[in-house]
Design an enzyme around this catalytic site. Structure first.
Site, PDB file in Angstrom:
ATOM      1  CE  LYS A  61     -66.060 -36.153 -29.219  1.00 10.53           C
ATOM      2  NZ  LYS A  61     -66.641 -36.332 -30.628  1.00 10.53           N
TER       3      LYS A  61
ATOM      4  CE1 TYR B 216     -64.048 -39.307 -28.032  1.00 12.29           C
ATOM      5  CE2 TYR B 216     -64.569 -38.669 -25.765  1.00 12.29           C
ATOM      6  CZ  TYR B 216     -65.134 -39.152 -27.087  1.00 12.29           C
ATOM      7  OH  TYR B 216     -66.430 -39.058 -27.194  1.00 12.29           O
TER       8      TYR B 216
HETATM    9  C1  BGC Z   1     -67.525 -41.821 -25.211  1.00 16.84           C
HETATM   10  C2  BGC Z   1     -68.349 -42.872 -24.629  1.00 16.84           C
HETATM   11  C3  BGC Z   1     -68.627 -42.794 -23.083  1.00 16.84           C
HETATM   12  C4  BGC Z   1     -69.363 -41.550 -22.866  1.00 16.84           C
HETATM   13  C5  BGC Z   1     -69.671 -41.454 -21.256  1.00 16.84           C
HETATM   14  C6  BGC Z   1     -68.720 -40.605 -24.919  1.00 16.84           C
HETATM   15  O1  BGC Z   1     -67.984 -39.363 -25.207  1.00 16.84           O
HETATM   16  O2  BGC Z   1     -67.653 -41.783 -26.581  1.00 16.84           O
HETATM   17  O3  BGC Z   1     -67.723 -44.003 -24.790  1.00 16.84           O
HETATM   18  O4  BGC Z   1     -69.489 -43.948 -22.689  1.00 16.84           O
HETATM   19  O5  BGC Z   1     -68.532 -40.413 -23.525  1.00 16.84           O
HETATM   20  O6  BGC Z   1     -68.316 -41.618 -20.511  1.00 16.84           O
END
Ligand code: BGC
Length: 261
Positions: free
Chosen positions: A163, A159
């Site tokens: 990003k 993730y």
């Molecule tokens: C995530 C969330 C998380 C947030 C802060 C976001 O990118 O999708 O699940 O709460 O970041 O950590």
């Protein structure tokens, strides 16, 4: 007075069957844009987004596509060409976080899936959008990134990598297209209450821990992000490209440092 009017504009919002994407679709439609409400699997939820837009006298169509398949994305854009017209605003909001897994306890398939949806998806969509926007020398691409472009998050290497990659896609594509009338921006949300982090905000202990990480002390709402997207998509942001707007209630300002350090 500076009101935002997007009438005559065509917007594609990916992942608009729920969460941030849904709020973005409704907000852009409320400002007058015709909106393609993209969904992956949940047709009923996408139809509900369309119904909400129509109840506000807006125009929308639901359209499905697998973000990991370039041919599917191509069909999505052709469908929008024929139903609404060529895209003016693309919002890449479809995203998944995948299971929490540290290396060693991970699955390569899950890792690839997160990168595919969160990074390849926006890349495929951007290719289709840029082809069209170049012809009219106008357009805006907005990528929904995350505070995790900056903040490492154990268990979420895919993730965070996706990003951070998406943020760099924003900047590089902005550099490639700035002289072609196209603007490319990231919006970086912090903790926004959606299905993606439901297990956290539904659990009082976990919510308390999350609140402590946010300077304003509470998670945000999808609407907070949608408002930033609306601004970024509008002419009010006409001199902005290749940069990021953070919508996180102060998660990135290290709130823990209020207490000594
Ligand atoms: C995530 C969330 C998380 C947030 C802060 C976001 O990118 O999708 O699940 O709460 O970041 O950590």
């Amino acid at each position: 007075m500076n009101t935002i009017d997007l009438s005559g504009k065509v917007a594609i919002v990916t992942g608009a069957s729920g969460g941030i994407g849904k709020a973005v679709a409704i907000t852009l439609a409320s400002a007058g844009a015709s909106v393609a409400v993209h969904y992956g699997h949940n047709k009923a939820a996408a139809d509900e987004t369309v119904r909400e837009i129509e109840s506000l006298k807006g125009k929308a169509v639901a359209v499905s596509a697998d973000m990991t398949k370039p041919e599917d994305v191509e069909k999505l854009f052709e469908f929008v060409d024929s139903r609404l017209g060529t895209v003016d605003i693309l919002v890449n909001s479809a995203g998944i976080d995948g299971p929490r897994q540290t290396l060693g306890n991970d699955s390569i398939d899950e890792w690839q899936k997160v990168i595919s949806v969160n990074l390849f998806g926006p890349y495929y969509c951007s290719r289709m959008a840029v082809q069209r926007m170049i012809k009219k020398h106008s357009g805006v691409i907005i990528n929904i990134t995350s505070d995790h472009v900056k903040i490492p998050w154990a268990g979420y290497t895919a993730y965070c990598s996706a990003k951070a990659g998406l943020d760099m896609l924003t900047k590089t594509l902005a550099q490639e297209t700035a002289d072609k009338g196209i603007r490319v921006l990231s919006i970086a949300p912090g903790a926004i209450k959606t299905a993606i982090n439901k297990t956290v905000w539904e659990d009082p202990e976990m919510l308390k821990d999350l609140d402590n990480k946010i300077a304003m002390g509470v998670p945000g709402d999808s609407k907070d992000v949608a408002n930033a997207v609306l601004f970024a998509a509008s002419d009010l942001a006409s001199y902005m490209t290749g940069t990021s707007l953070v919508v996180d209630g102060g998660m990135l300002i290290y709130p823990d440092f209020r207490h000594g350090g």
